[in-house]
Design an enzyme around this catalytic site. Structure first.
Site, mmCIF file in Angstrom:
data_model
loop_
_atom_site.group_PDB
_atom_site.id
_atom_site.type_symbol
_atom_site.label_atom_id
_atom_site.label_comp_id
_atom_site.label_asym_id
_atom_site.label_seq_id
_atom_site.Cartn_x
_atom_site.Cartn_y
_atom_site.Cartn_z
ATOM 1 N N LYS A 32 0.844 -1.206 0.000
ATOM 2 C CA LYS A 32 0.000 0.000 0.000
ATOM 3 C C LYS A 32 0.875 1.249 0.000
ATOM 4 O O LYS A 32 0.648 2.178 -0.783
ATOM 5 C CB LYS A 32 -0.885 0.003 1.246
ATOM 6 C CG LYS A 32 -1.514 1.351 1.569
ATOM 7 C CD LYS A 32 -2.362 1.343 2.824
ATOM 8 C CE LYS A 32 -1.596 1.543 4.090
ATOM 9 N NZ LYS A 32 -1.260 2.931 4.438
ATOM 10 N N ASN A 33 1.891 1.275 0.890
ATOM 11 C CA ASN A 33 2.673 2.496 1.063
ATOM 12 C C ASN A 33 3.677 2.736 -0.059
ATOM 13 O O ASN A 33 4.346 3.769 -0.074
ATOM 14 C CB ASN A 33 3.362 2.492 2.427
ATOM 15 C CG ASN A 33 2.347 2.653 3.532
ATOM 16 O OD1 ASN A 33 1.192 2.997 3.281
ATOM 17 N ND2 ASN A 33 2.743 2.372 4.758
ATOM 18 N N CYS A 126 -4.403 12.521 12.467
ATOM 19 C CA CYS A 126 -5.237 11.325 12.527
ATOM 20 C C CYS A 126 -5.071 10.746 13.926
ATOM 21 O O CYS A 126 -4.412 11.325 14.785
ATOM 22 C CB CYS A 126 -4.809 10.317 11.455
ATOM 23 S SG CYS A 126 -3.180 9.655 11.759
ATOM 24 N N ARG A 131 0.780 14.515 12.605
ATOM 25 C CA ARG A 131 1.193 14.266 11.218
ATOM 26 C C ARG A 131 1.497 15.566 10.464
ATOM 27 O O ARG A 131 0.915 15.867 9.436
ATOM 28 C CB ARG A 131 0.131 13.460 10.466
ATOM 29 C CG ARG A 131 -0.385 12.227 11.148
ATOM 30 C CD ARG A 131 0.614 11.125 11.325
ATOM 31 N NE ARG A 131 1.080 10.519 10.119
ATOM 32 C CZ ARG A 131 0.490 9.498 9.492
ATOM 33 N NH1 ARG A 131 -0.631 9.015 9.979
ATOM 34 N NH2 ARG A 131 1.011 8.988 8.397
ATOM 35 N N ASP A 330 4.712 0.364 12.063
ATOM 36 C CA ASP A 330 3.466 -0.219 11.530
ATOM 37 C C ASP A 330 3.262 -1.656 11.990
ATOM 38 O O ASP A 330 2.213 -2.241 11.718
ATOM 39 C CB ASP A 330 3.461 -0.176 9.992
ATOM 40 C CG ASP A 330 3.378 1.243 9.488
ATOM 41 O OD1 ASP A 330 3.569 1.451 8.268
ATOM 42 O OD2 ASP A 330 3.155 2.157 10.299
ATOM 43 N N ARG A 422 -8.861 0.186 4.860
ATOM 44 C CA ARG A 422 -7.944 1.136 4.215
ATOM 45 C C ARG A 422 -6.644 0.427 3.821
ATOM 46 O O ARG A 422 -6.011 0.803 2.835
ATOM 47 C CB ARG A 422 -7.598 2.266 5.193
ATOM 48 C CG ARG A 422 -8.727 3.191 5.546
ATOM 49 C CD ARG A 422 -8.200 4.379 6.289
ATOM 50 N NE ARG A 422 -7.017 4.904 5.613
ATOM 51 C CZ ARG A 422 -6.162 5.768 6.174
ATOM 52 N NH1 ARG A 422 -6.355 6.189 7.395
ATOM 53 N NH2 ARG A 422 -5.122 6.209 5.505
HETATM 54 C C1 EPZ Z 1 4.606 6.750 6.225
HETATM 55 O O1 EPZ Z 1 3.890 7.822 6.830
HETATM 56 C C2 EPZ Z 1 3.614 5.611 6.124
HETATM 57 N N1 EPZ Z 1 2.476 6.006 5.298
HETATM 58 C C3 EPZ Z 1 3.121 5.226 7.524
HETATM 59 O O2 EPZ Z 1 2.268 4.094 7.374
HETATM 60 C C4 EPZ Z 1 4.328 4.832 8.370
HETATM 61 O O3 EPZ Z 1 3.897 4.535 9.684
HETATM 62 C C5 EPZ Z 1 5.337 5.987 8.399
HETATM 63 O O4 EPZ Z 1 5.711 6.340 7.049
HETATM 64 C C6 EPZ Z 1 6.604 5.638 9.168
HETATM 65 O O5 EPZ Z 1 7.205 4.518 8.610
HETATM 66 C C7 EPZ Z 1 2.621 6.030 3.941
HETATM 67 O O6 EPZ Z 1 3.679 5.738 3.411
HETATM 68 C C8 EPZ Z 1 1.401 6.401 3.149
HETATM 69 P P1 EPZ Z 1 6.848 9.984 8.447
HETATM 70 P P2 EPZ Z 1 4.567 9.304 6.875
HETATM 71 O O7 EPZ Z 1 6.830 11.241 7.674
HETATM 72 O O8 EPZ Z 1 5.345 9.549 5.652
HETATM 73 C C9 EPZ Z 1 7.048 13.288 11.769
HETATM 74 C C10 EPZ Z 1 0.378 2.772 7.802
HETATM 75 O O9 EPZ Z 1 -0.107 2.270 8.834
HETATM 76 N N2 EPZ Z 1 7.032 14.261 10.668
HETATM 77 O O10 EPZ Z 1 8.027 9.069 8.333
HETATM 78 O O11 EPZ Z 1 3.505 10.271 7.251
HETATM 79 C C11 EPZ Z 1 5.695 12.612 11.947
HETATM 80 O O12 EPZ Z 1 4.844 13.415 12.726
HETATM 81 C C12 EPZ Z 1 0.895 4.196 7.816
HETATM 82 O O13 EPZ Z 1 0.475 2.157 6.699
HETATM 83 C C13 EPZ Z 1 7.235 15.609 10.941
HETATM 84 O O14 EPZ Z 1 7.414 16.002 12.088
HETATM 85 O O15 EPZ Z 1 5.554 9.111 8.122
HETATM 86 C C14 EPZ Z 1 6.050 11.316 12.624
HETATM 87 O O16 EPZ Z 1 6.147 11.547 14.024
HETATM 88 C C15 EPZ Z 1 0.737 4.849 9.177
HETATM 89 N N3 EPZ Z 1 7.206 16.505 9.922
HETATM 90 C C16 EPZ Z 1 7.439 10.989 12.063
HETATM 91 O O17 EPZ Z 1 7.927 12.200 11.466
HETATM 92 C C17 EPZ Z 1 7.002 16.108 8.621
HETATM 93 O O18 EPZ Z 1 7.015 16.975 7.716
HETATM 94 C C18 EPZ Z 1 7.424 9.919 10.999
HETATM 95 O O19 EPZ Z 1 6.558 10.339 9.968
HETATM 96 C C19 EPZ Z 1 6.807 14.742 8.361
HETATM 97 C C20 EPZ Z 1 6.830 13.833 9.391
#
Ligand code: EPZ
Length: 444
Positions: A32-33, A126, A131, A330, A422
């Site tokens: 999915k991701n 969420c 996020r 995850d 989802r």
């Molecule tokens: C991706 O989300 C995945 N989603 C998530 O999968 C996964 O848990 C996550 O990466 C971590 O591996 C998709 O790929 C669609 P991040 P993403 O940016 O990109 C902070 C699932 O269950 N952050 O690596 O949103 C954020 O708040 C989903 O399949 C900032 O502070 O994750 C978090 O604490 C859930 N500023 C941390 O980084 C930003 O601009 C990691 O988020 C971006 C992120």
């Protein structure tokens, strides 16, 4: 084709008969991701893009709706998605869909770098956290974009008569998956070279980089913490196979472990599951590459393989979620369910998201002995869980509750299935195929 659930479907529940014994083989769907970001990446090239091994999920349908609203032609048929990217209107990403699918924010980089402008609603938070997208925005600004946020909409465009983004050196304060993907895609058509330091290293980043390189991009270092992209003038639309879903695979491995069942997974890339396999071994299970005649449990190969889970007596361990190649956040909820019936104590620390322990309260309803202290779940293993009515709060929490229900004594009823739909393609069908007794029940 899954679409947004009707009111009645939103009230559907999964009734799960406990003490399941699973056997046989299950095919793992595409990731999915990866599929979601590749659908956004298709915008980078003009023409007919065809993605194979795309899972049939509500999130994929929603991403298709976003692309359609942007003027692209999208067709889903089986596990294939066709995207005609010749016509695009960069200002029409609809809020009502973006607010339900954070990944739709991924279109901002491709729109900006291909068309010089983008207008994308700010994705909301969420259940698992705020996020924010500050790292995405700062990366685009470093490449010369003018980005302003007004009434929840992110407006990005090029200024000073510039026709293209400019390559830049960007250090990510946190190895954000999404921010790495946004900057990588934006850099493919930028003027000059972009270096991303402290980049995310997830397999989905490598899949995206491979996809962009096949379109004609010049990218080095994907899968490490430093990625270098040399901008090119244009990219072509291609046909591409999405990698298998390592989180779905991990979820099924845990389903086998918690029900003490030997099961086989097909179409898995073992190296993508290294941290999950290591922790399953530590807990007391074994994971083998099923078609590998020397029985080595972890092949370095990147081609899809068959994995066999051999269950064992479960003992408590400690887990800390980290960016890849650390233990994946995850998979945290699923392991919390597994460790709730392991012998001894476990400490599970969620370091990636600030609010991703919502499943603990539901597992406690099933008799789990877990205390939450800050971002730690302190688990004392109990001999068994008891079936109960429980409510899913987010995607991976819902999978954890289904897994717990398979092992529990008695019947578990899981609500909030829109979370499950989802991210898991036909989870109940795949579990039934392995011998589980569960059914989706719609209210009268
Ligand atoms: C991706 O989300 C995945 N989603 C998530 O999968 C996964 O848990 C996550 O990466 C971590 O591996 C998709 O790929 C669609 P991040 P993403 O940016 O990109 C902070 C699932 O269950 N952050 O690596 O949103 C954020 O708040 C989903 O399949 C900032 O502070 O994750 C978090 O604490 C859930 N500023 C941390 O980084 C930003 O601009 C990691 O988020 C971006 C992120």
């Amino acid at each position: 084709m899954p679409t947004s659930a009707t009111k009645r479907e939103l009230q559907a529940v999964l009734e799960i008969d406990g003490r399941a014994s699973l056997q046989g083989e299950v095919k793992i769907s595409g990731a999915k991701n990866s599929a979601l970001v590749l659908m956004a990446g298709a915008i980078l090239g003009s023409g007919d893009c065809r993605l194979h091994n795309v899972p049939n999920l509500v999130d994929i349908t929603r991403m298709g709706q976003i692309l359609t609203a942007l003027g692209l032609k999208v067709r889903q048929h089986g596990d294939t998605v066709d995207i005609d990217t010749r016509n695009i209107n960069p200002t029409k990403a609809p809020y009502d869909i973006v607010s339900q699918l954070r990944a739709s924010f991924f279109v901002i980089g491709p729109l900006l770098t291909r068309l010089g402008t983008a207008r994308v609603p700010l994705p909301g938070g969420c259940a698992i956290g705020a996020r924010p997208v500050d790292l995405h925005v700062r990366g685009l600004q470093a490449m010369g974009a003018n980005v302003r946020i007004e009434s929840g909409i992110v407006h990005a465009n090029l200024t000073g008569g510039k026709r293209r983004l400019q390559g830049a050196n960007i250090y990510l304060d946190y190895p954000s998956v999404g921010a790495t993907e946004t900057i990588l895609m934006a850099a493919t058509l930028a003027e000059g070279e972009t270096k991303i330091e402290n980049a995310a290293q997830e397999p989905e980043i490598v899949d995206l980089a491979n996809f962009c390189c096949q379109m004609g991009a010049k990218i080095k270092g994907a899968g490490t913490n430093t990625i270098i992209i040399s901008g090119v003038d244009r990219l072509k639309a291609i046909e591409y196979n999405v990698i298998p879903d390592r989180i779905e695979a991990g979820t099924f491995l845990v389903a086998g472990a918690i029900t003490k069942s030997e099961i086989t997974l097909s179409s898995v890339i073992p190296s993508h599951l290294a941290p999950v396999i290591a922790k399953l071994n530590e807990i007391g299970c074994k994971v083998e590459v099923a078609n590998d005649n020397n029985g080595s449990y972890l092949s370095q190969s990147l081609k899809p393989q068959r994995l066999r889970l051999i269950p064992g007596e479960l003992r408590g361990i400690d887990i800390e979620t980290l960016p890849y190649p650390g233990f994946p956040t995850d998979m945290q909820a699923q392991f919390t369910a597994l460790l709730s019936i392991a012998e001894g104590n476990s400490v599970i620390s969620e370091t990636v998201f600030e609010n991703r322990l919502n499943h603990v309260a539901e597992l406690q309803r099933m008799g789990a002995n877990i205390r939450v202290k800050g971002n730690h779940a302190l688990v004392s293993g109990v001999p068994f869980l008891s079936g109960a009515p429980v409510m899913a709060t987010d995607l991976r929490a819902s999978a954890a509750l289904v897994i717990a229900g398979l092992a529990a004594n008695g019947k578990t009823v899981v609500g909030g299935l829109h979370h499950l739909d989802r991210g898991y393609e036909n989870l109940e069908g795949k579990l039934q195929q392995l011998g589980a007794k569960l059914r989706r029940v719609l209210p009268d």
